[in-house]
Design an enzyme around this catalytic site. Structure first.
Site, mmCIF file in Angstrom:
data_model
loop_
_atom_site.group_PDB
_atom_site.id
_atom_site.type_symbol
_atom_site.label_atom_id
_atom_site.label_comp_id
_atom_site.label_asym_id
_atom_site.label_seq_id
_atom_site.Cartn_x
_atom_site.Cartn_y
_atom_site.Cartn_z
ATOM 1 N N GLU A 277 81.129 32.110 -28.007
ATOM 2 C CA GLU A 277 81.135 33.521 -27.628
ATOM 3 C C GLU A 277 82.394 34.190 -28.177
ATOM 4 O O GLU A 277 83.462 33.588 -28.219
ATOM 5 C CB GLU A 277 81.120 33.618 -26.094
ATOM 6 C CG GLU A 277 81.197 35.028 -25.536
ATOM 7 C CD GLU A 277 81.426 35.045 -24.032
ATOM 8 O OE1 GLU A 277 80.997 36.010 -23.374
ATOM 9 O OE2 GLU A 277 82.049 34.081 -23.518
ATOM 10 N N LYS A 337 72.961 38.814 -24.050
ATOM 11 C CA LYS A 337 73.297 38.270 -22.733
ATOM 12 C C LYS A 337 72.600 39.066 -21.639
ATOM 13 O O LYS A 337 72.753 40.293 -21.550
ATOM 14 C CB LYS A 337 74.813 38.296 -22.531
ATOM 15 C CG LYS A 337 75.288 37.587 -21.267
ATOM 16 C CD LYS A 337 76.814 37.578 -21.200
ATOM 17 C CE LYS A 337 77.306 36.792 -19.988
ATOM 18 N NZ LYS A 337 78.788 36.788 -19.909
ATOM 19 N N CYS A 392 78.245 32.057 -21.787
ATOM 20 C CA CYS A 392 79.318 32.014 -20.791
ATOM 21 C C CYS A 392 78.822 31.757 -19.375
ATOM 22 O O CYS A 392 78.184 30.751 -19.106
ATOM 23 C CB CYS A 392 80.137 33.305 -20.871
ATOM 24 S SG CYS A 392 81.784 33.159 -20.130
#
Length: 531
Positions: A277, A337, A392
């Site tokens: 990321e 995301k 994440c």
């Protein structure tokens, strides 16, 4: 009361000790037991206070990384908020452990010497507490779950049965049994012939541990050679993003160095390369220079590359994405995301929270994606491989990791950036979550961070080629591809919903029993007064 507060604080600290970095996993069981003992025989409001104190004793040190670069206010706000959930659980634990009328429960659960249902209720209340905490507000914050404390322990093998909620249930049930055993022993050592019946909770706990040790976690499957790049950042902290080009250059540099080793025969040729990321916070679809640099890197190494990038869309917002690059083709797929982190990647009620801290303006303005990520990656040796990108903190959410596996994902990539948390335990805590996910989903996971800790995780939860923090490194290895579904994947959220329902039912029975007992006591008192 002081002794109860001491028990609550000790219980919270024990739960904290079970998480990375202390990582003393049996401490979670002890912590649950101490919190149960602290709330036993108390009123609901006392249970709330004890849960709040014990919750902060756990959450405060566990989440101290939240204030690494932004100060104490965000850390305290997060820790206290999370502690409130444990306070509500403490109230419920007080209720179910002080119930005077358990006769509504089947007799085999409520023998004369004390209800065996209490350890079960304690375990179910932990499941309920985590289910609520993991989902609200703003989508919840599923960090510091009991399940994550078991990474690297024998109990972790059970994650493939009922998932993370089931693992939490097992840890809390062992704690409840331990509390029951301690309570019975401190009431006086029974005669020799009655010792075993009194200590059955300990025997049951040992039996569960034995089952966990031998429970299989298959790791077979055709293997795929992967290469993950931890490029590092020029500066730790919030300012890492001010040197976005340097971060991109670092990942290009480490990848190019790996490509030279591959050509020299010093490194196995990968089928897939993964960057973390934020490895390109310069939008490569709008910045020709950044886009060209990535394309040249992909063409140079000659295999597909997954890049973590920030795109300046949809305007005026940005999006945290995974981009799939193919040699000679450029970007062929992307994943946005789905769960941006509140108070970090976006700020809910920004104008309101600005009254408490100017740090709110450091939060981003990221838009949420709405589609499950599943890249179909063409490889030279494995054909088309289905890869699920997870970005994440998404790894901590059950549904976001389970859905792509149900859609056919054979391997997962967890792309993360831990630069904003410095040299804290946050990165180790996140790696532990990926370890449990690997077992729960029956999938290999490439856990790759800009700064570490990174590693390649096989479906048995074992981490290979683990890196250190703030060190540029290329990690490579062969990971098994699997397509079968574990029981946890097939059952989905059903065990958690069932556990929450039973927990609420037990609370209702206990509440009704206590009220009935109070009414009966008042009636007896009235009769005496009349006489």
């Amino acid at each position: 009361m002081i002794s109860r507060l001491a028990l609550a604080v000790a219980g919270g600290l024990c739960v904290w000790l079970s998480f990375p970095g202390p990582a003393v996993w049996p401490a979670a069981i002890v912590g649950v037991a101490l919190l149960a003992l602290a709330t036993k025989g108390t009123r609901a409001r006392t249970g709330f206070l004890l849960g709040l104190v014990g919750g902060f004793a756990c959450m405060g040190p566990t989440l101290h990384w939240a204030g690494t670069y932004v100060g104490a206010v965000p850390w305290l706000a997060l820790s206290i908020t999370e502690s409130v959930y444990l306070a509500l659980m403490g109230m419920a634990c007080s209720l179910v452990q002080s119930a005077r009328r358990w006769e509504r429960v089947p007799a085999w659960l409520s023998p004369a010497d004390g209800p065996h249902v209490r350890p079960l209720a304690i375990a179910l209340l932990w499941v309920l507490q985590e289910a609520v905490r993991d989902s609200m507000p703003f989508g919840g914050f599923p960090w510091a779950r009991l399940a994550w404390s078991t990474a690297g322990s024998p109990l972790a093998h059970l994650a493939s049965i009922f998932g993370a909620p089931g693992l939490t249930f097992v840890v809390a049930l062992l704690g409840g049994w331990l509390a029951l055993a301690i309570d019975r022993i401190r009431r006086g050592m029974p005669p020799a012939r009655a010792i075993l019946p009194r200590l059955w909770p300990v025997i049951a706990g040992v039996a569960v541990l034995g089952v966990a040790i031998v429970y299989p976690t298959p790791t077979n499957g055709k293997k795929i050679q992967v290469l993950a790049i931890q490029g590092n950042v020029p500066t730790a902290g919030l300012e890492f993003n001010a040197q976005r080009r340097a971060v991109l250059d670092n990942h290009v540099k480490v990848t190019d160095a790996a490509a030279k080793k591959i050509k020299a025969g010093k490194l196995a040729e990968p089928a897939l390369v993964i960057w973390p990321e934020n490895s390109s916070d310069i939008d490569p679809t709008r910045n020709p220079d950044a886009g060209t640099e990535i394309v040249q890197t992909v063409d140079g190494i000659g295999v597909p590359l997954i890049v973590g990038a920030v795109l300046n869309e949809p305007a005026p917002q940005t999006s945290n994405t995974s981009l799939l690059y193919l040699p000679d083709k450029g970007i062929v797929d992307r994943y946005v995301k789905q769960h941006p982190v509140p108070f970090a990647e976006y700020m809910p009620y920004r104008s309101f929270f600005r009254n408490f801290s100017s740090a709110v303006d450091l939060a981003g303005n990221f838009a949420a994606g709405h589609k499950t990520g599943l890249f179909r990656v063409p490889t030279k040796t494995n054909g088309v491989v289905k890869v699920a990108p997870v970005i994440c903190f998404e790894v901590a959410y059950d549904s976001l990791t389970r859905k792509p596996v149900r859609d056919g994902a054979q391997i997962l990539t967890v792309q993360t950036n831990n630069a904003t948390f410095g040299h804290t335990a946050e990165s180790e805590q996140q790696l532990a979550i990926s370890q449990i996910r690997a077992i729960e989903l029956g999938r290999s996971i490439v856990h790759i961070s800009t700064v570490g800790v990174s590693g390649l995780i096989t479906p048995d939860g074992v981490v290979h080629d683990k890196t250190s923090l703030f060190t540029p490194q290329a990690i490579d290895g062969a990971l098994p591809l699997r397509s079968g579904e574990t029981l946890a994947v097939r059952l989905g959220a059903l065990p958690e919903w069932f556990g929450c329902g039973v927990a609420l039912l037990l609370c209702g029975i206990a509440l009704g029993g206590n009220r009935s007992s109070r009414r009966r006591s008042l009636s007896v008192k009235e009769v005496h007064e009349l006489v």
